[in-house]
Enzyme design. Structure first.
Site, PDB file in Angstrom:
ATOM      1  N   HIS A   1      -8.615   2.643  -0.390  1.00 16.28           N
ATOM      2  CA  HIS A   1      -9.095   2.742  -1.771  1.00 16.28           C
ATOM      3  C   HIS A   1      -9.208   1.348  -2.364  1.00 16.28           C
ATOM      4  O   HIS A   1      -8.430   0.457  -2.031  1.00 16.28           O
ATOM      5  CB  HIS A   1      -8.183   3.628  -2.630  1.00 16.28           C
ATOM      6  CG  HIS A   1      -6.726   3.295  -2.538  1.00 16.28           C
ATOM      7  ND1 HIS A   1      -5.954   3.639  -1.459  1.00 16.28           N
ATOM      8  CD2 HIS A   1      -5.911   2.630  -3.379  1.00 16.28           C
ATOM      9  CE1 HIS A   1      -4.713   3.227  -1.646  1.00 16.28           C
ATOM     10  NE2 HIS A   1      -4.661   2.587  -2.799  1.00 16.28           N
TER      11      HIS A   1
ATOM     12  N   GLN B   1       0.859  -1.187   0.000  1.00 18.95           N
ATOM     13  CA  GLN B   1       0.000   0.000   0.000  1.00 18.95           C
ATOM     14  C   GLN B   1       0.894   1.236   0.000  1.00 18.95           C
ATOM     15  O   GLN B   1       1.726   1.400   0.902  1.00 18.95           O
ATOM     16  CB  GLN B   1      -0.919  -0.001   1.231  1.00 18.95           C
ATOM     17  CG  GLN B   1      -1.877   1.177   1.258  1.00 18.95           C
ATOM     18  CD  GLN B   1      -2.814   1.146   2.463  1.00 18.95           C
ATOM     19  OE1 GLN B   1      -2.717   0.267   3.325  1.00 18.95           O
ATOM     20  NE2 GLN B   1      -3.711   2.112   2.531  1.00 18.95           N
TER      21      GLN B   1
HETATM   22  P1  AMP Z   1      -1.722   1.600  -3.377  1.00 20.69           P
HETATM   23  O1  AMP Z   1      -0.370   1.046  -3.706  1.00 20.69           O
HETATM   24  O2  AMP Z   1      -2.777   0.527  -3.260  1.00 20.69           O
HETATM   25  O3  AMP Z   1      -1.686   2.515  -2.176  1.00 20.69           O
HETATM   26  O4  AMP Z   1      -2.160   2.442  -4.637  1.00 20.69           O
HETATM   27  C1  AMP Z   1      -2.018   3.831  -4.725  1.00 20.69           C
HETATM   28  C2  AMP Z   1      -2.363   4.199  -6.149  1.00 20.69           C
HETATM   29  O5  AMP Z   1      -2.589   5.588  -6.207  1.00 20.69           O
HETATM   30  C3  AMP Z   1      -1.261   3.876  -7.167  1.00 20.69           C
HETATM   31  O6  AMP Z   1      -1.781   3.002  -8.158  1.00 20.69           O
HETATM   32  C4  AMP Z   1      -0.899   5.250  -7.736  1.00 20.69           C
HETATM   33  O7  AMP Z   1      -0.587   5.216  -9.102  1.00 20.69           O
HETATM   34  C5  AMP Z   1      -2.166   6.044  -7.453  1.00 20.69           C
HETATM   35  N1  AMP Z   1      -1.989   7.484  -7.337  1.00 20.69           N
HETATM   36  C6  AMP Z   1      -1.097   8.151  -6.583  1.00 20.69           C
HETATM   37  N2  AMP Z   1      -1.244   9.483  -6.713  1.00 20.69           N
HETATM   38  C7  AMP Z   1      -2.278   9.657  -7.574  1.00 20.69           C
HETATM   39  C8  AMP Z   1      -2.918  10.797  -8.125  1.00 20.69           C
HETATM   40  N3  AMP Z   1      -2.533  12.045  -7.805  1.00 20.69           N
HETATM   41  N4  AMP Z   1      -3.939  10.607  -8.994  1.00 20.69           N
HETATM   42  C9  AMP Z   1      -4.331   9.369  -9.331  1.00 20.69           C
HETATM   43  N5  AMP Z   1      -3.774   8.236  -8.828  1.00 20.69           N
HETATM   44  C10 AMP Z   1      -2.756   8.388  -7.981  1.00 20.69           C
END
Ligand code: AMP
Length: 114
Positions: free
Chosen positions: A100, A94
């Site tokens: 999310h 994460q």
């Molecule tokens: P996780 O590793 O499950 O915490 O996933 C976080 C996700 O958020 C990743 O797939 C990132 O690419 C995405 N992410 C981070 N910053 C943004 C942003 N500003 N807009 C859209 N997605 C984002």
């Protein structure tokens, strides 16, 4: 949460490509998509990780999944199938500490995940 990037996206302080919003959650396209359809369903309320879920969060978490299935239909990936993922903590990889659900679709997934 002042330093939370997803709280800032929820508040509109950081732009996002929104595909859904309602009083409980928003959904927007992932900035680094890992599939043709890669959308994040994010509660407006800050909850750092799914492991912090209590019985009072059951309606919230259920809603996130229901919204994800509706978006999958809108995006045209429902019939062929898709993956819903919640990463939790360090071993779950994460990166953003605001709950999310990832909706990933539009290509063949593999198993086991990396
Ligand atoms: P996780 O590793 O499950 O915490 O996933 C976080 C996700 O958020 C990743 O797939 C990132 O690419 C995405 N992410 C981070 N910053 C943004 C942003 N500003 N807009 C859209 N997605 C984002």
């Amino acid at each position: 949460m002042a330093d939370c990037i997803f709280c800032k996206i929820v508040a509109g302080e950081i732009p996002s490509d929104r595909v859904h919003e309602d009083p409980t959650c928003i959904a927007f396209r992932d900035i680094q998509p890992q599939a043709p359809v890669h959308i994040l369903v994010v509660p407006r309320q800050h909850l750092a990780r799914i492991s912090e879920m209590t019985p009072q969060h059951e309606p919230l978490v259920g809603h996130l999944f229901h919204v994800a299935t509706e978006i999958a239909r809108q995006e045209g990936v429902s019939d062929q199938g898709y993956r819903l993922v919640i990463n939790c903590g360090a071993h779950g990889q994460q990166a953003v500490d605001h709950l999310h659900v990832h909706l990933l679709g539009g290509r063949q997934m593999t198993w086991p995940p990396g």
